[in-house]
Write a protein that holds these residues in place. Structure first.
Motif, short mmCIF file in Angstrom:
data_model
loop_
_atom_site.label_atom_id
_atom_site.label_comp_id
_atom_site.label_asym_id
_atom_site.label_seq_id
_atom_site.Cartn_x
_atom_site.Cartn_y
_atom_site.Cartn_z
N VAL A 173 0.85 -1.19 0.00
CA VAL A 173 0.00 0.00 0.00
C VAL A 173 0.89 1.24 0.00
O VAL A 173 1.88 1.31 0.74
N LEU A 174 0.53 2.21 -0.84
CA LEU A 174 1.27 3.48 -0.91
C LEU A 174 0.56 4.52 -0.04
O LEU A 174 -0.64 4.77 -0.19
N GLY A 192 10.61 -6.25 -11.62
CA GLY A 192 10.42 -4.89 -11.12
C GLY A 192 9.19 -4.19 -11.67
O GLY A 192 8.84 -3.10 -11.21
N THR A 193 8.55 -4.78 -12.67
CA THR A 193 7.32 -4.18 -13.20
C THR A 193 6.32 -4.00 -12.06
O THR A 193 6.11 -4.91 -11.26
N THR A 194 5.71 -2.82 -12.02
CA THR A 194 4.82 -2.48 -10.91
C THR A 194 3.41 -2.22 -11.44
O THR A 194 3.22 -1.47 -12.40
N TYR A 195 2.43 -2.85 -10.78
CA TYR A 195 1.03 -2.63 -11.11
C TYR A 195 0.41 -1.80 -9.98
O TYR A 195 0.64 -2.08 -8.80
N ALA A 196 -0.35 -0.79 -10.36
CA ALA A 196 -0.88 0.13 -9.35
C ALA A 196 -2.35 0.40 -9.59
O ALA A 196 -2.83 0.42 -10.73
N LYS A 197 -3.06 0.67 -8.48
CA LYS A 197 -4.47 1.03 -8.57
C LYS A 197 -4.76 2.07 -7.48
O LYS A 197 -4.56 1.81 -6.30
N ARG A 198 -5.21 3.25 -7.91
CA ARG A 198 -5.59 4.28 -6.94
C ARG A 198 -6.84 3.86 -6.17
O ARG A 198 -7.65 3.08 -6.68
N LEU A 199 -6.99 4.40 -4.98
CA LEU A 199 -8.09 3.98 -4.12
C LEU A 199 -9.35 4.79 -4.36
O LEU A 199 -9.91 5.41 -3.46
N THR A 210 8.89 0.73 -13.10
CA THR A 210 9.50 0.70 -11.77
C THR A 210 8.50 1.22 -10.73
O THR A 210 7.50 1.86 -11.06
N LEU A 211 8.82 0.97 -9.45
CA LEU A 211 8.00 1.48 -8.36
C LEU A 211 8.01 3.00 -8.33
O LEU A 211 6.97 3.64 -8.15
N ARG A 212 9.18 3.61 -8.52
CA ARG A 212 9.28 5.07 -8.47
C ARG A 212 8.44 5.72 -9.57
O ARG A 212 7.78 6.74 -9.34
N GLU A 213 8.46 5.10 -10.76
CA GLU A 213 7.64 5.63 -11.85
C GLU A 213 6.17 5.55 -11.49
O GLU A 213 5.39 6.48 -11.76
N ALA A 214 5.77 4.45 -10.87
CA ALA A 214 4.38 4.28 -10.47
C ALA A 214 3.96 5.37 -9.48
O ALA A 214 2.90 5.98 -9.62
#
Length: 224
Positions: A173-174, A192-199, A210-214
């Motif tokens: 969780v960010l 290192g590929t990062t998948y993200a979903k805003r809440l 990358t995580l930083r790009e996400a």
């Protein structure tokens, strides 16, 4: 804009200071005061001062005839950029509804210990929920924290559609320290590929190298 913390009293004894003192002691809207203003401007031009318009909230001078000294930082832009590294005098000579009439010129080189070469970082206090200190931290910066999901902990979030973070199928969780709450869920591939979903209710999953790009794209709201 002037950095208010760098403003110094105008105690540099010269002809300009003496003329300004006389000017302040003469009643406004008199021919004597206008004649002295012209004399001051003649002296300022002789000393290679520059004139420019400005708002009093940017230059902290609104009373005609007042002045202060200022060490111009090396990063300064705008009207005062040619005075970088110099101690200058800034004078208010004209008032107006919005813009005032200012003059500025070099008094001498700024003392070595007064030269500022970097823009000061804003003083921000970021807030994180206390419980995340007990979780494994994957990424940390002054503003952001990425922590590993603990299935036994329900993370409340006013932005999440259910009122709490749905962590099923997500690894971390960010948290945004500026908002003081979680903003997205994340999971990772071995490369290192990062998948993200805003809440947010209608947010879509996005893929990042990358995580930083996400984090950067999440906080710039590049996707919903």
């Amino acid at each position: 804009m002037i950095n208010e913390t760098l403003i110094l009293p105008d105690d540099y004894e010269d002809e300009v200071l003496h003329l300004l003192e006389k000017f302040r002691n003469i009643a406004v809207n008199t021919t004597q005061r206008e004649a002295l203003r012209e004399q001051i401007e003649t002296e300022l031009r002789k000393k290679k001062y520059i004139s420019f318009p400005g708002h009093y909230k940017r230059y902290y001078l609104s009373r005609v005839g007042t002045s202060y000294l200022y060490d111009v930082p090396l990063y300064k832009r705008g009207y005062l950029s040619n005075f970088r590294g110099k101690r200058i005098r800034i004078i208010c000579l004209y008032s107006g509804c919005f813009n005032y009439g200012y003059w500025a010129g070099i008094v001498y080189n700024s003392p070595q210990d007064k030269i500022i070469d970097k823009l000061p970082k804003p003083n921000r206090d970021y807030i994180f929920p206390g419980f995340i200190d007990n979780l494994e931290t994957i990424y940390r910066s002054p503003r952001y924290r990425v922590v590993k999901v603990d299935p036994s902990i329900k993370i409340l979030c006013k932005s999440a559609s259910a009122g709490f973070v749905e962590t099923s199928g997500w690894e971390s969780v960010l948290f945004d320290g500026k908002a003081g709450e979680p903003v997205a869920t994340l999971r990772f591939d071995p490369d290192g590929t990062t998948y993200a979903k805003r809440l947010y209710r209608w947010s879509q999953i996005s893929t990042h190298a990358t995580l930083r790009e996400a984090i950067d794209l999440i906080m710039r709201k590049k996707f919903l």
